[in-house]
Design a protein around this motif. Sequence first.
Motif, PDB file in Angstrom:
ATOM      1  N   ALA A 100     -31.258  61.317  30.069  1.00 33.56           N
ATOM      2  CA  ALA A 100     -30.258  60.484  29.400  1.00 33.56           C
ATOM      3  C   ALA A 100     -28.872  61.092  29.518  1.00 33.56           C
ATOM      4  CB  ALA A 100     -30.639  60.296  27.937  1.00 33.56           C
ATOM      5  N   GLY A 101     -28.790  62.425  29.426  1.00 39.07           N
ATOM      6  CA  GLY A 101     -27.491  63.088  29.581  1.00 39.07           C
ATOM      7  C   GLY A 101     -26.909  62.885  30.964  1.00 39.07           C
ATOM      8  N   ILE A 102     -27.764  62.920  31.986  1.00 41.05           N
ATOM      9  CA  ILE A 102     -27.290  62.662  33.347  1.00 41.05           C
ATOM     10  C   ILE A 102     -26.727  61.246  33.453  1.00 41.05           C
ATOM     11  CG2 ILE A 102     -27.980  62.488  35.756  1.00 41.05           C
ATOM     12  CD1 ILE A 102     -27.931  65.328  34.740  1.00 41.05           C
ATOM     13  N   ILE A 103     -27.430  60.286  32.847  1.00 37.83           N
ATOM     14  CA  ILE A 103     -26.968  58.893  32.877  1.00 37.83           C
ATOM     15  C   ILE A 103     -25.623  58.759  32.181  1.00 37.83           C
ATOM     16  CG2 ILE A 103     -27.474  56.566  32.037  1.00 37.83           C
ATOM     17  CD1 ILE A 103     -30.434  57.185  32.423  1.00 37.83           C
ATOM     18  N   LEU A 104     -25.480  59.400  31.023  1.00 39.62           N
ATOM     19  CA  LEU A 104     -24.228  59.305  30.265  1.00 39.62           C
ATOM     20  C   LEU A 104     -23.071  59.949  31.027  1.00 39.62           C
ATOM     21  CD1 LEU A 104     -25.495  60.123  26.641  1.00 39.62           C
ATOM     22  CD2 LEU A 104     -24.875  57.882  27.570  1.00 39.62           C
ATOM     23  N   LEU A 105     -23.334  61.090  31.667  1.00 41.61           N
ATOM     24  CA  LEU A 105     -22.264  61.788  32.373  1.00 41.61           C
ATOM     25  C   LEU A 105     -21.868  61.069  33.661  1.00 41.61           C
ATOM     26  CD1 LEU A 105     -23.457  65.471  31.852  1.00 41.61           C
ATOM     27  CD2 LEU A 105     -21.405  64.424  30.902  1.00 41.61           C
ATOM     28  N   ILE A 106     -22.796  60.311  34.242  1.00 40.11           N
ATOM     29  CA  ILE A 106     -22.472  59.579  35.478  1.00 40.11           C
ATOM     30  C   ILE A 106     -21.782  58.251  35.162  1.00 40.11           C
ATOM     31  CG2 ILE A 106     -23.471  58.388  37.466  1.00 40.11           C
ATOM     32  CD1 ILE A 106     -25.549  60.580  37.655  1.00 40.11           C
ATOM     33  N   PHE A 107     -22.371  57.462  34.275  1.00 39.17           N
ATOM     34  CA  PHE A 107     -21.833  56.120  34.003  1.00 39.17           C
ATOM     35  C   PHE A 107     -20.759  56.122  32.905  1.00 39.17           C
ATOM     36  CE2 PHE A 107     -26.045  55.349  35.846  1.00 39.17           C
ATOM     37  CZ  PHE A 107     -25.712  54.449  36.840  1.00 39.17           C
TER      38      PHE A 107
END
Length: 276
Positions: A115-122
């Motif tokens: 989820a952190g990867i998703i938040l940092l990308i999008f």
Amino acid sequence: MEMDASQIGNWVSTLIELATKYGPPLLLGLIILIIGLKVINKTRVVVGRGMRVAGISENLVPFLSAVIAVGLKIMLFLAVAGILGFDTASFVAILAAASFAVGLALQGSLSNFAAGIILLIFRPYKVGQWIEVCDKFGRVAEIQVFNTIMLTPGNKTLIIPNGQIVDNIVTNFSERNYVRLELAVTMPYGEDFPKVQAIILAVLRTTPGVLETPEPLVGIETFDSHNIVLTVRPYVSPDDYWPVTFEVNQRIKSAFHQQRIQVAYAEGIELGAIGG
């Protein structure tokens, strides 16, 4: 001496045989390893630069670059081991089993990580913005790989797992650079609405922090049993949310007092028996 010469000859022939058999693969593997490590280091730099150009968060670029480099190095070492004649299938099986065990042990943490990867990308929100998530309101102080850290208006620090944020609705109050206040003001039935409306609009126009565009709205929301409920909706900057809220309420109260606008309240209280 003849025995010693014979043994030396056997050793030499054995060494020549081993060198002939394992020398070329060893030399080839060493060359591939050296060149591969240099290519991987160069690839890591290029990938990091590309992610920065693409606008990926600076907090995520070093981590993703390291993950890509580790993955490429594992593939390189397996390739070199295959050239040297080792059975790489066993290494792959051990690596897969270890990855599966770690994944089961860290299932919750891995979901927060993803989820952190998703938040940092999008980037549905950025550091410094005001958001509401999981019924919590505050300013984003830091976006980490596993958690998002928020500061509430009461200066409390909230550490929210990123997995919960992805699974819930996020309200971003700072995305459009202004938010609308939702204030309620009561007015007696005996008062004239256009007059009260003009007084409130005059207060809004002179209150610091209230934006001229979009224009503030004042209207009748509902009719209560003892009064009329008005909705006051000025637009403010997210950073001015609470200061303007308090200032508008104070100025409306003062203006009502100066213009002799009556305050609506219930005329009496009825008391009844409690219990049976």
